[in-house]
Write a protein that holds these residues in place. Structure first.
Motif, PDB file in Angstrom:
ATOM      1  N   ASN A 166      12.214  39.498  11.364  1.00 31.79           N
ATOM      2  CA  ASN A 166      13.464  39.998  10.799  1.00 31.79           C
ATOM      3  C   ASN A 166      14.431  40.498  11.865  1.00 31.79           C
ATOM      4  OD1 ASN A 166      12.883  39.407   8.087  1.00 31.79           O
ATOM      5  ND2 ASN A 166      11.650  41.252   7.908  1.00 31.79           N
ATOM      6  N   THR A 167      14.207  40.024  13.097  1.00 35.35           N
ATOM      7  CA  THR A 167      15.153  40.265  14.181  1.00 35.35           C
ATOM      8  C   THR A 167      15.490  38.919  14.806  1.00 35.35           C
ATOM      9  OG1 THR A 167      14.382  42.521  14.609  1.00 35.35           O
ATOM     10  CG2 THR A 167      15.553  41.429  16.397  1.00 35.35           C
ATOM     11  N   LEU A 168      14.584  38.374  15.604  1.00 31.24           N
ATOM     12  CA  LEU A 168      14.796  37.038  16.164  1.00 31.24           C
ATOM     13  C   LEU A 168      14.494  35.943  15.147  1.00 31.24           C
ATOM     14  CD1 LEU A 168      13.300  37.524  19.729  1.00 31.24           C
ATOM     15  CD2 LEU A 168      15.706  37.125  19.158  1.00 31.24           C
ATOM     16  N   LEU A 169      13.472  36.174  14.334  1.00 29.98           N
ATOM     17  CA  LEU A 169      13.081  35.201  13.310  1.00 29.98           C
ATOM     18  C   LEU A 169      13.068  35.879  11.948  1.00 29.98           C
ATOM     19  CD1 LEU A 169      10.025  33.484  15.074  1.00 29.98           C
ATOM     20  CD2 LEU A 169      12.375  32.618  14.943  1.00 29.98           C
ATOM     21  N   ASP A 170      13.625  35.213  10.962  1.00 32.27           N
ATOM     22  CA  ASP A 170      13.594  35.737   9.602  1.00 32.27           C
ATOM     23  C   ASP A 170      12.156  35.692   9.076  1.00 32.27           C
ATOM     24  OD1 ASP A 170      14.265  36.561   7.009  1.00 32.27           O
ATOM     25  OD2 ASP A 170      14.653  34.500   6.362  1.00 32.27           O
ATOM     26  N   ARG A 171      11.661  36.804   8.563  1.00 31.52           N
ATOM     27  CA  ARG A 171      10.349  36.813   7.923  1.00 31.52           C
ATOM     28  C   ARG A 171      10.460  36.969   6.418  1.00 31.52           C
ATOM     29  NH1 ARG A 171       6.764  39.942   5.482  1.00 31.52           N
ATOM     30  NH2 ARG A 171       4.543  39.405   5.702  1.00 31.52           N
ATOM     31  N   ALA A 172      11.447  37.744   5.965  1.00 34.42           N
ATOM     32  CA  ALA A 172      11.591  38.026   4.544  1.00 34.42           C
ATOM     33  C   ALA A 172      11.757  36.736   3.735  1.00 34.42           C
ATOM     34  CB  ALA A 172      12.776  38.954   4.313  1.00 34.42           C
TER      35      ALA A 172
ATOM     36  N   ARG B 280      11.895  29.300  10.805  1.00 30.30           N
ATOM     37  CA  ARG B 280      12.754  28.481  11.662  1.00 30.30           C
ATOM     38  C   ARG B 280      13.541  29.388  12.609  1.00 30.30           C
ATOM     39  NH1 ARG B 280       9.939  25.661   9.215  1.00 30.30           N
ATOM     40  NH2 ARG B 280      10.381  23.785   7.979  1.00 30.30           N
ATOM     41  N   LEU B 281      13.865  28.863  13.785  1.00 32.51           N
ATOM     42  CA  LEU B 281      14.737  29.568  14.718  1.00 32.51           C
ATOM     43  C   LEU B 281      16.171  29.139  14.464  1.00 32.51           C
ATOM     44  CD1 LEU B 281      15.292  31.330  17.212  1.00 32.51           C
ATOM     45  CD2 LEU B 281      14.820  29.315  18.631  1.00 32.51           C
ATOM     46  N   ASP B 282      17.020  30.088  14.159  1.00 35.01           N
ATOM     47  CA  ASP B 282      18.441  29.816  13.954  1.00 35.01           C
ATOM     48  C   ASP B 282      19.037  29.329  15.282  1.00 35.01           C
ATOM     49  OD1 ASP B 282      21.218  29.940  13.618  1.00 35.01           O
ATOM     50  OD2 ASP B 282      21.117  31.728  12.354  1.00 35.01           O
TER      51      ASP B 282
ATOM     52  N   GLU C 271       2.264  34.466  17.948  1.00 35.74           N
ATOM     53  CA  GLU C 271       2.415  33.443  18.987  1.00 35.74           C
ATOM     54  C   GLU C 271       2.694  32.073  18.380  1.00 35.74           C
ATOM     55  OE1 GLU C 271      -0.597  33.134  21.940  1.00 35.74           O
ATOM     56  OE2 GLU C 271       0.225  34.804  23.097  1.00 35.74           O
ATOM     57  N   THR C 272       2.061  31.774  17.248  1.00 38.43           N
ATOM     58  CA  THR C 272       2.312  30.487  16.597  1.00 38.43           C
ATOM     59  C   THR C 272       3.775  30.374  16.205  1.00 38.43           C
ATOM     60  OG1 THR C 272       0.045  30.382  15.745  1.00 38.43           O
ATOM     61  CG2 THR C 272       1.670  28.974  14.691  1.00 38.43           C
ATOM     62  N   LYS C 273       4.341  31.448  15.655  1.00 39.01           N
ATOM     63  CA  LYS C 273       5.756  31.418  15.273  1.00 39.01           C
ATOM     64  C   LYS C 273       6.657  31.253  16.498  1.00 39.01           C
ATOM     65  CE  LYS C 273       5.555  35.188  12.683  1.00 39.01           C
ATOM     66  NZ  LYS C 273       5.909  36.294  11.763  1.00 39.01           N
ATOM     67  N   ILE C 274       6.328  31.962  17.561  1.00 40.67           N
ATOM     68  CA  ILE C 274       7.145  31.883  18.779  1.00 40.67           C
ATOM     69  C   ILE C 274       7.141  30.473  19.340  1.00 40.67           C
ATOM     70  CG2 ILE C 274       7.266  32.626  21.191  1.00 40.67           C
ATOM     71  CD1 ILE C 274       6.285  35.400  20.210  1.00 40.67           C
TER      72      ILE C 274
ATOM     73  N   ASP D 264      14.778  45.877  13.839  1.00 43.80           N
ATOM     74  CA  ASP D 264      15.158  46.285  12.487  1.00 43.80           C
ATOM     75  C   ASP D 264      14.342  47.453  11.946  1.00 43.80           C
ATOM     76  OD1 ASP D 264      12.832  44.476  12.202  1.00 43.80           O
ATOM     77  OD2 ASP D 264      13.186  44.746  10.052  1.00 43.80           O
ATOM     78  N   SER D 265      13.265  47.829  12.628  1.00 47.14           N
ATOM     79  CA  SER D 265      12.413  48.911  12.128  1.00 47.14           C
ATOM     80  C   SER D 265      12.865  50.259  12.671  1.00 47.14           C
ATOM     81  CB  SER D 265      10.950  48.676  12.532  1.00 47.14           C
ATOM     82  OG  SER D 265      10.162  49.823  12.255  1.00 47.14           O
ATOM     83  N   PRO D 266      13.224  51.193  11.795  1.00 48.22           N
ATOM     84  CA  PRO D 266      13.624  52.519  12.281  1.00 48.22           C
ATOM     85  C   PRO D 266      12.522  53.190  13.103  1.00 48.22           C
ATOM     86  CG  PRO D 266      14.287  52.235  10.006  1.00 48.22           C
ATOM     87  CD  PRO D 266      13.411  51.061  10.343  1.00 48.22           C
ATOM     88  N   GLU D 267      11.297  53.152  12.597  1.00 46.48           N
ATOM     89  CA  GLU D 267      10.198  53.851  13.265  1.00 46.48           C
ATOM     90  C   GLU D 267       9.717  53.103  14.496  1.00 46.48           C
ATOM     91  OE1 GLU D 267       7.456  56.820  14.027  1.00 46.48           O
ATOM     92  OE2 GLU D 267       8.927  56.823  12.408  1.00 46.48           O
ATOM     93  N   ALA D 268       9.328  51.838  14.321  1.00 45.76           N
ATOM     94  CA  ALA D 268       8.713  51.089  15.419  1.00 45.76           C
ATOM     95  C   ALA D 268       9.696  50.767  16.533  1.00 45.76           C
ATOM     96  CB  ALA D 268       8.084  49.798  14.879  1.00 45.76           C
TER      97      ALA D 268
END
Length: 214
Positions: free
Chosen positions: A10-16, A84-86, A115-118, A165-169
């Motif tokens: 949800n930053t470099l790659l959409d997960r949602a 997918r990578l935008d 790593e698979t996604k990357i 995108d994570s406030p905590e992490a």
């Protein structure tokens, strides 16, 4: 040459989006009501729920005979398949590198899935390296993982920025490490009074633009 530390999901790659697509197909395959996708998305908590706990919750709700490990594998493969990578994100990373920044991914999660996604999306061609919590033995927001990211490319953290995108992490981790940050708000309002991002942005492209302008 400063470091540009970037979250993955949800930053470099959409997960949602990919998770929802997988969830809808999975629910249809077991004959569950289509409206249950809202429950599934809620329990997943934007990927924050441990994948084994999520699998157990699904198995319990639908009384599935499928083993937890098979369900975790199905979740992994399904999300990866739809990720997918935008091209505009890829272009943004290329611009950042041309401007002298060194992009490094800092992600919590399982090595195999991340790593698979990357690699499968081709993101590996646009970043200098990546550090994944399962392999590193430490997770965001612990400052140690940011130090490991810098070490992976033989650089210092001084001058680095964190985008996520994570406030905590992401933002909490940057604050604990003494780094400026850009929070991807995704339509949310900042609620934490313990720390705050240096900047806010709607997505990773304007976030990187903000960093370059700094």
């Amino acid at each position: 040459m400063p470091l540009l530390l970037l979250d993955l999901d949800n930053t470099l790659l959409d997960r949602a989006g990919p998770f929802r697509v997988w969830g809808q197909a999975f629910l249809a395959s077991i004959g569950a009501p289509p409206d249950d996708i809202d429950w599934l998305v809620s329990v997943d908590a934007d990927g924050l729920t441990d994948r084994w706990d999520l699998a157990d919750a699904i198995r319990d709700r639908y009384r599935l005979r499928m083993s937890a490990i098979d369900l975790v594998e199905a979740l992994h493969d399904g999300v990866v398949e739809h990720t997918r990578l935008d091209p505009l994100v890829a272009c943004t990373l290329r611009i950042a590198r041309d401007a002298g920044w060194i992009p490094v991914v800092v992600s919590n999660g399982a090595v195999r899935q991340q790593e698979t996604k990357i690699r499968r999306t081709g993101l590996d061609r646009y970043v200098a390296d990546w550090v994944i919590s399962e392999a590193a033995g430490v997770s965001k927001p612990n400052p140690r993982i940011f130090a490991l990211a810098a070490q992976s490319v033989r650089m210092r953290l001084r001058g680095a920025w964190m985008i996520g995108d994570s406030p905590e992490a992401d933002i909490g981790g940057a604050a604990a490490t003494g780094l400026p940050s850009v929070w991807l708000h995704r339509g949310r309002s900042w609620m934490d009074d313990r720390f705050a991002p240096t900047r806010e942005a709607a997505g990773v492209i304007p976030a990187v633009a903000t960093v370059l302008a700094s």
